[in-house]
Design a protein around this motif. Structure first.
Motif, short mmCIF file in Angstrom:
data_model
loop_
_atom_site.label_atom_id
_atom_site.label_comp_id
_atom_site.label_asym_id
_atom_site.label_seq_id
_atom_site.Cartn_x
_atom_site.Cartn_y
_atom_site.Cartn_z
N UNK A 50 4.37 -5.86 65.44
CA UNK A 50 3.54 -7.02 65.16
C UNK A 50 4.33 -8.31 65.05
N UNK A 51 5.62 -8.24 65.27
CA UNK A 51 6.46 -9.42 65.18
C UNK A 51 7.85 -9.05 64.70
N UNK A 52 8.46 -9.98 63.97
CA UNK A 52 9.86 -9.81 63.60
C UNK A 52 10.13 -10.31 62.19
N UNK A 53 11.20 -9.75 61.60
CA UNK A 53 11.77 -10.33 60.38
C UNK A 53 13.14 -10.90 60.73
N UNK A 208 13.90 -24.24 61.46
CA UNK A 208 15.20 -24.09 62.14
C UNK A 208 15.64 -22.62 62.16
N UNK A 209 15.30 -21.87 61.12
CA UNK A 209 15.59 -20.44 61.12
C UNK A 209 14.82 -19.74 62.24
N UNK A 213 16.47 -17.87 65.48
CA UNK A 213 16.09 -16.51 65.81
C UNK A 213 15.59 -16.40 67.25
N UNK A 214 14.77 -17.34 67.69
CA UNK A 214 14.25 -17.29 69.06
C UNK A 214 15.39 -17.23 70.07
N UNK A 215 16.39 -18.07 69.88
CA UNK A 215 17.52 -18.08 70.81
C UNK A 215 18.32 -16.79 70.74
N UNK A 225 10.34 -10.38 74.02
CA UNK A 225 10.18 -11.77 73.65
C UNK A 225 9.06 -11.92 72.60
N UNK A 226 9.02 -13.08 71.97
CA UNK A 226 7.91 -13.41 71.10
C UNK A 226 6.63 -13.50 71.91
#
Length: 266
Positions: A50-53, A208-209, A213-215, A225-226
């Motif tokens: 369902x996503x990421x931490x 910014x966090x 994380x995306x990069x 990917x997201x």
């Protein structure tokens, strides 16, 4: 430890016999590959990512845990819950659980390649307070960074509070960045304040966090990917506090409507 070994210990809430980092060849790229293999096993048995931490974004606690860079891991439908301000969280099968107050983002779109902060802002649907329950399968929370990644990046549970549409908070990235950086949180246990934190603790702001994380995610071989609908929790604003059944914790952010409380069960 094989991916199946890691998953078995996760399911049973048992400590590991030895850290994977005892092998000098077990580095961060190896750990992420192992974590993605565990993700595949969890999906094969029906769990849905369902996503990421994102963890260890709070530089103030790096020396305490001997981890000096952010990490990330997967959040699943089996570990994620939503509430409108107060929720109940089971600690069943967790291992040395601790609690972290965080800011969580919900995505409405996949960020464009090479997204700037402004373009990342455009991909966000909502912002919410959250409690992440983290855990460690190594005694006394003593580990190396690669161990934490192999350990699901320490993720156990995520409780997300009331979701505020991002455009109700800010008109653009610069305003949201500054707002969240300046926001304070007071963390209470059983009605008693235990610590105060600030958004600037997490890589200067939760936005910014998320960008960092995306990069990092996109640089990791094999990492998905997201996606629209994903949630991303961006790291604790305070230390991680031990939590046990019967506890009642609250986080009061200095943003209107950003409060969250949780009662913990066995």
């Amino acid at each position: 430890m094989s991916p199946q070994d890691l998953l078995t210990h996760l399911d049973q809430g048992r400590l590991w016999g030895a850290p994977p980092s005892a092998d000098p060849a077990f580095d961060l790229p190896t750990a992420y590959a192992r974590a993605l293999a565990v993700r595949a096993l969890r999906q094969a048995r029906g769990e849905v990512p369902r996503g990421y931490k994102v963890g260890f974004t709070n530089r103030t606690i790096w020396p305490r845990y001997n981890v000096f860079e952010p990490i990330w891991g997967t959040v699943y439908d089996s570990t994620l819950a939503f509430c409108e301000g107060a929720g109940t969280v089971s600690l069943a099968a967790t291992c040395q659980p601790r609690l972290e107050p965080e800011i969580v983002f919900g995505l409405r779109a996949t960020p464009v390649p090479g997204a700037t902060l402004a373009q990342l802002f455009d991909a966000i649907a909502w912002v919410a307070p959250g409690f992440e329950i983290v855990q460690s399968h190594l005694p006394d929370w003593k580990f190396q960074a690669a161990d934490t990644v192999a350990d699901g990046s320490l993720h156990a549970r995520l409780l997300v509070g009331h979701q505020t549409p991002v455009h109700e908070l800010a008109v653009g990235a610069a305003q949201l960045d500054a707002l969240l950086a300046q926001t304070l949180v007071v963390l209470d246990r059983q009605g008693q304040s235990v610590e105060q934190g600030q958004g600037a603790n997490v890589l200067d702001s939760p936005l910014r966090a998320l960008h960092h994380f995306l990069n990092t995610l996109r640089a990791c071989p094999g990492a998905p990917d997201l996606m629209p609908g994903d949630v991303v929790t961006t790291g604790t604003w305070t230390d991680a506090w031990p939590v046990q059944p019967g506890d009642h914790w609250s986080a009061h952010f200095s943003l209107p409507g950003f409060s969250l409380s949780a009662t913990f069960t066995a």
